[in-house]
Scaffold this motif. Structure first.
Motif, PDB file in Angstrom:
ATOM      1  N   ALA A 144       0.801  -1.221   0.000  1.00 44.28           N
ATOM      2  CA  ALA A 144       0.000   0.000   0.000  1.00 44.28           C
ATOM      3  C   ALA A 144       0.835   1.272   0.000  1.00 44.28           C
ATOM      4  O   ALA A 144       0.288   2.376   0.096  1.00 44.28           O
ATOM      5  N   THR A 145       2.144   1.158  -0.109  1.00 45.41           N
ATOM      6  CA  THR A 145       3.005   2.337  -0.095  1.00 45.41           C
ATOM      7  C   THR A 145       2.767   3.196  -1.333  1.00 45.41           C
ATOM      8  O   THR A 145       2.618   2.675  -2.442  1.00 45.41           O
ATOM      9  N   GLY A 146       2.743   4.515  -1.153  1.00 39.04           N
ATOM     10  CA  GLY A 146       2.486   5.426  -2.253  1.00 39.04           C
ATOM     11  C   GLY A 146       3.687   5.597  -3.170  1.00 39.04           C
ATOM     12  O   GLY A 146       4.841   5.400  -2.771  1.00 39.04           O
ATOM     13  N   ARG A 147       3.399   5.988  -4.422  1.00 40.08           N
ATOM     14  CA  ARG A 147       4.456   6.212  -5.414  1.00 40.08           C
ATOM     15  C   ARG A 147       4.326   7.578  -6.076  1.00 40.08           C
ATOM     16  O   ARG A 147       5.018   7.849  -7.043  1.00 40.08           O
ATOM     17  N   ASP A 148       3.437   8.418  -5.608  1.00 40.62           N
ATOM     18  CA  ASP A 148       3.193   9.716  -6.226  1.00 40.62           C
ATOM     19  C   ASP A 148       4.284  10.698  -5.790  1.00 40.62           C
ATOM     20  O   ASP A 148       4.394  11.008  -4.599  1.00 40.62           O
ATOM     21  N   MET A 153       5.436  12.223   1.429  1.00 40.13           N
ATOM     22  CA  MET A 153       5.204  11.709   2.772  1.00 40.13           C
ATOM     23  C   MET A 153       4.515  10.340   2.766  1.00 40.13           C
ATOM     24  O   MET A 153       4.513   9.634   3.769  1.00 40.13           O
ATOM     25  N   LEU A 154       3.952   9.947   1.616  1.00 36.95           N
ATOM     26  CA  LEU A 154       3.311   8.636   1.507  1.00 36.95           C
ATOM     27  C   LEU A 154       4.237   7.606   0.860  1.00 36.95           C
ATOM     28  O   LEU A 154       3.833   6.455   0.676  1.00 36.95           O
ATOM     29  N   GLY A 155       5.462   8.006   0.545  1.00 33.84           N
ATOM     30  CA  GLY A 155       6.389   7.117  -0.133  1.00 33.84           C
ATOM     31  C   GLY A 155       7.188   6.242   0.797  1.00 33.84           C
ATOM     32  O   GLY A 155       8.325   5.856   0.483  1.00 33.84           O
ATOM     33  N   GLY A 156       6.645   5.907   1.926  1.00 37.41           N
ATOM     34  CA  GLY A 156       7.336   5.054   2.887  1.00 37.41           C
ATOM     35  C   GLY A 156       6.346   4.400   3.820  1.00 37.41           C
ATOM     36  O   GLY A 156       5.128   4.480   3.631  1.00 37.41           O
ATOM     37  N   VAL A 157       6.880   3.737   4.837  1.00 34.10           N
ATOM     38  CA  VAL A 157       6.063   3.053   5.848  1.00 34.10           C
ATOM     39  C   VAL A 157       6.227   3.789   7.172  1.00 34.10           C
ATOM     40  O   VAL A 157       7.358   4.080   7.590  1.00 34.10           O
ATOM     41  N   ALA A 170       0.954   1.957   5.944  1.00 34.62           N
ATOM     42  CA  ALA A 170       1.254   2.498   4.616  1.00 34.62           C
ATOM     43  C   ALA A 170      -0.058   2.859   3.931  1.00 34.62           C
ATOM     44  O   ALA A 170      -1.082   2.195   4.135  1.00 34.62           O
ATOM     45  N   THR A 171      -0.012   3.915   3.118  1.00 36.08           N
ATOM     46  CA  THR A 171      -1.191   4.305   2.339  1.00 36.08           C
ATOM     47  C   THR A 171      -0.757   5.057   1.095  1.00 36.08           C
ATOM     48  O   THR A 171       0.257   5.768   1.100  1.00 36.08           O
ATOM     49  N   VAL A 194       8.783   7.963   9.514  1.00 39.97           N
ATOM     50  CA  VAL A 194       8.428   7.440   8.200  1.00 39.97           C
ATOM     51  C   VAL A 194       9.706   6.940   7.529  1.00 39.97           C
ATOM     52  O   VAL A 194      10.622   7.714   7.269  1.00 39.97           O
ATOM     53  N   VAL A 195       9.744   5.635   7.273  1.00 40.43           N
ATOM     54  CA  VAL A 195      10.913   4.994   6.674  1.00 40.43           C
ATOM     55  C   VAL A 195      10.670   4.869   5.171  1.00 40.43           C
ATOM     56  O   VAL A 195       9.661   4.294   4.753  1.00 40.43           O
ATOM     57  N   PRO A 196      11.563   5.415   4.333  1.00 44.00           N
ATOM     58  CA  PRO A 196      11.340   5.349   2.884  1.00 44.00           C
ATOM     59  C   PRO A 196      11.267   3.908   2.388  1.00 44.00           C
ATOM     60  O   PRO A 196      11.913   3.011   2.935  1.00 44.00           O
ATOM     61  N   ALA A 197      10.489   3.702   1.329  1.00 46.36           N
ATOM     62  CA  ALA A 197      10.225   2.354   0.836  1.00 46.36           C
ATOM     63  C   ALA A 197      11.501   1.573   0.513  1.00 46.36           C
ATOM     64  O   ALA A 197      11.591   0.388   0.872  1.00 46.36           O
TER      65      ALA A 197
END
Length: 388
Positions: A144-148, A153-157, A170-171, A194-197
């Motif tokens: 569910a990790t974001g890629r935008d 801020m959504l590009g990690g867990v 993750a969202t 927040v840990v990057p993917a």
């Protein structure tokens, strides 16, 4: 003559949209087979269907669509021009109002000194975790990790440490996943990082054994040690959304499903194609789910030939139900559309042969995928709006 599937392919309107406009009296088939209920469209209806698709993409109200179609092929097109111009003015006014509201929102954020432009982090975390449990938790949320790139801020867990528990979250806005791991040795206040993917993936690669893993945060540095190896990197300098608000859902209807059977139905069953309106996202295959009481889920769609004439089932793509028993005498519930790939990924992340699907009180509520044996691990899928 074109079948409804051929008309959908050639016009740009989905099968469900063609059915909707038929029932609305806007564009009906030239002929309906009285025996099978199949809809057939005359060749000259294709231009009208393509025009209807354009009007729909432009967001024209249904009442105006009726008048535009009625006047388009006539000699006097003044009404059509007037309707189109009036709609364009409405869109321009709406855009101007939206710009004004966005300016106000940005000013409010600046006034609050938005933490998304945060100063260097100084929090400290040290905790011990079972490696296998942490691995399972990361597997449950990573999809569910974001890629935008517009939403870094959504590009990690999110690693949310509080008391003796670590929640990983993750969202990407369209789905959200949460898992919980029991932790030890953290004696401080609640900390979130927040840990990057890519760093999450490096951490996951270390978690192959049964020994404890040690997770640490020192300022903006995040480190995981396991099996004599280490993965370390910088945290994301952004705050994560308040996921606890996002998972507060109204009570819904829960159905236990056999995952292998449901997965097969989703992979081989009917789908709807939707026009994707989110920037940067392509059209998606949509699976339509319907509950029958508290026991069964039906996978529906418009991929099969069109044989529905009375509208009571609206789709001959229904499969056998996938649940844990008979229907118990309950009635059929509403239809909820979900991205088929997203649901398949959520089922895989659930990592169980049986999972619980929780449907909200309305088709607009998120669909929850839960483990029956672990309330702390679940994912949410935002529904896709259906034309009908």
């Amino acid at each position: 003559m074109r079948s409804i599937g051929e008309m959908a392919r050639d016009s740009g309107l989905g099968v469900s949209a063609l059915r909707f406009y038929d029932r609305a009296g806007v564009l009906g088939p030239a002929w309906v087979d009285p025996a099978s209920g199949y809809r057939w469209y005359a060749p000259e209806q294709l231009d009208e269907a393509r025009l209807l698709a354009r009007l729909r993409r432009a967001g024209l109200p249904l009442a105006d669509i009726r008048l535009v179609l009625a006047g388009w092929f006539g000699e006097d097109t003044d009404l059509v021009r007037g309707l189109l111009q009036a709609h364009l003015r409405r869109l321009e006014r709406g855009l101007a109002e939206a710009r004004s509201e966005f300016s106000t929102l940005r000013a409010l954020l600046d006034h609050r000194e938005n933490p998304m432009t945060a100063l260097p982090r100084t929090g400290t975390v040290h905790l011990s975790l079972p490696a296998s449990a942490l691995a399972a938790a990361l597997d449950a949320v990573r999809f569910a990790t974001g890629r935008d790139p517009e939403l870094p801020m959504l590009g990690g867990v999110l690693f949310d440490v509080e008391g003796d528990a670590l929640h990983v979250v993750a969202t990407d806005r369209y789905r959200l996943a949460v898992a919980r791991v029991d932790a030890a040795e953290h004696g401080g206040p609640r900390e979130q990082v927040v840990v990057p993917a890519p760093l999450v993936d490096a951490m996951r690669a270390l978690l192959g054994g049964d020994e404890p893993a040690r997770f640490a945060v020192e300022g903006d540095r995040v480190t995981l040690e396991a099996g004599g190896r280490q993965a370390s990197g910088q945290r994301l300098a952004h705050d994560f959304p308040d996921y606890r608000r996002l998972v507060q859902l109204p009570p819904g209807r829960r159905v236990v499903v056999e995952v292998p059977a449901l997965r097969e139905a989703l992979e081989n069953g009917p789908v709807r194609l939707t026009e994707e309106r989110e920037p940067g996202r392509s059209a998606r295959d949509i699976s339509v789910l319907t509950t029958v009481g508290d026991k069964t889920v039906l996978v529906r769609g418009d991929g099969a030939p069109d044989g529905d004439t009375d509208g009571s089932r609206d789709g001959v793509g229904d499969t056998d139900g996938f649940g844990d028993g008979d229907t118990g005498g309950f009635g059929v519930g509403y239809h909820v559309g979900v991205d088929r790939l997203f649901l398949l990924e959520a089922l895989a992340a659930g990592n169980r042969d049986r999972l619980v699907l929780e449907f909200g009180p309305a088709p607009t509520a998120p669909l929850a995928i839960r483990r029956a044996d672990d309330e702390g691990a679940f994912s949410l899928l935002m529904p896709v709006r259906l034309d009908d």
